[in-house]
Design an enzyme around this catalytic site. Structure first.
Site, PDB file in Angstrom:
ATOM      1  N   LYS A  56      97.370  40.039  90.048  1.00 17.87           N
ATOM      2  CA  LYS A  56      96.867  38.712  89.647  1.00 17.87           C
ATOM      3  C   LYS A  56      97.924  37.678  89.988  1.00 17.87           C
ATOM      4  O   LYS A  56      99.098  37.823  89.617  1.00 17.87           O
ATOM      5  CB  LYS A  56      96.629  38.746  88.144  1.00 17.87           C
ATOM      6  CG  LYS A  56      95.487  37.924  87.629  1.00 17.87           C
ATOM      7  CD  LYS A  56      95.323  38.232  86.140  1.00 17.87           C
ATOM      8  CE  LYS A  56      94.207  37.458  85.512  1.00 17.87           C
ATOM      9  NZ  LYS A  56      94.202  37.629  84.049  1.00 17.87           N
TER      10      LYS A  56
HETATM   11  O1  G3P Z   1      92.605  36.543  81.175  1.00 19.43           O
HETATM   12  C1  G3P Z   1      92.602  35.176  81.163  1.00 19.43           C
HETATM   13  C2  G3P Z   1      91.642  34.495  80.209  1.00 19.43           C
HETATM   14  O2  G3P Z   1      90.538  35.271  79.955  1.00 19.43           O
HETATM   15  C3  G3P Z   1      92.268  33.826  79.057  1.00 19.43           C
HETATM   16  O3  G3P Z   1      91.371  33.419  78.048  1.00 19.43           O
HETATM   17  O4  G3P Z   1      90.884  32.614  75.769  1.00 19.43           O
HETATM   18  O5  G3P Z   1      93.251  32.557  76.628  1.00 19.43           O
HETATM   19  O6  G3P Z   1      91.547  30.979  77.512  1.00 19.43           O
HETATM   20  P1  G3P Z   1      91.786  32.343  76.935  1.00 19.43           P
END
Ligand code: G3P
Length: 218
Positions: free
Chosen positions: A83
């Protein structure tokens, strides 16, 4: 549509993988920090639990170091997807890793133009963050629609749309309606997908009536 689980918690991954619904896993530095575990060790363990792609994020910001980190992560297991962030250094790293046969997930995507760049850089997955756009009063799902339209306009682009930063089952339903390829779901959101109050009520009524018959199947 493929379901990935967005966590570095191996107990959660094991538990959810047993449902047969988990096609892959995504992690990020925040999720690794939350697990409190050694990154390489937890990555290896996740790759043993699931056969599908497991995203592991680089932490350098310059191309040379990102590439070295990406190569090291890719050696952990054959199902590691490296990633990289959506920056010029990240895109350059995406191209180099992709040319070498490594799967790449370009993350932190917040615009359709960024998604187009990632596809041109040979990304396997693009990760638009819907929840974080919603948090700003913007419309995360509109971005998914735009990317779907653009990618469909150019069939030579083979990058898959991996909807990230999903916060609710509604995000998943909308992603599926738009035709996103993958959704990465926090464990609690994945669990909520099967819940419905009428399912619970209906089951309760069926079981109560069954009891009255005095019968048993086994
Ligand atoms: O993996 C990245 C993403 O899904 C992060 O989510 O909830 O931290 O915005 P969030």
């Amino acid at each position: 549509m493929k379901f990935f689980v967005d966590t570095a918690d191996t107990d959660e991954i094991r538990d959810l993988a047993a449902t047969g619904m988990v096609d892959g896993v995504t992690t990020n530095p925040s999720l690794v920090a939350k697990s409190g575990r050694d990154f390489m060790e937890v990555l290896k363990e996740i790759c043993e639990i699931v056969d599908g792609p497991v995203s592991a994020e680089v932490t350098a910001t310059d191309h040379e170091t990102m590439l070295a980190e990406g190569r090291k992560l890719a050696k952990v297991a054959s199902n590691v997807t490296v990633k990289v962030p959506l920056t010029w250094d990240g895109l350059k790293t995406c191209r180099a890793l992709s040319d070498a046969g490594t799967q790449v997930n370009v993350t932190l995507c917040f615009s359709a133009n960024q998604a187009l760049l990632a596809a041109k850089a040979g990304a396997t997955f693009i990760s638009p963050f819907v929840g974080r756009l919603d948090d700003l009063g913007l419309d995360g799902m509109e971005l998914i629609s735009e990317i779907r339209t653009i990618y469909d306009n150019y069939p030579a682009l083979s990058t898959e749309i991996l909807v990230a930063s999903i916060r609710t089952p509604i995000h998943l339903k909308q992603s599926a309606l738009i035709g996103a390829d993958v959704a990465t779901l926090p464990p609690d959101v994945l669990r909520k997908l099967a819940n419905h109050v009428l399912t619970d009520k209906g089951l309760e009524a069926f079981l109560a009536d069954w009891q009255k018959t005095g019968q048993a199947i086994l």
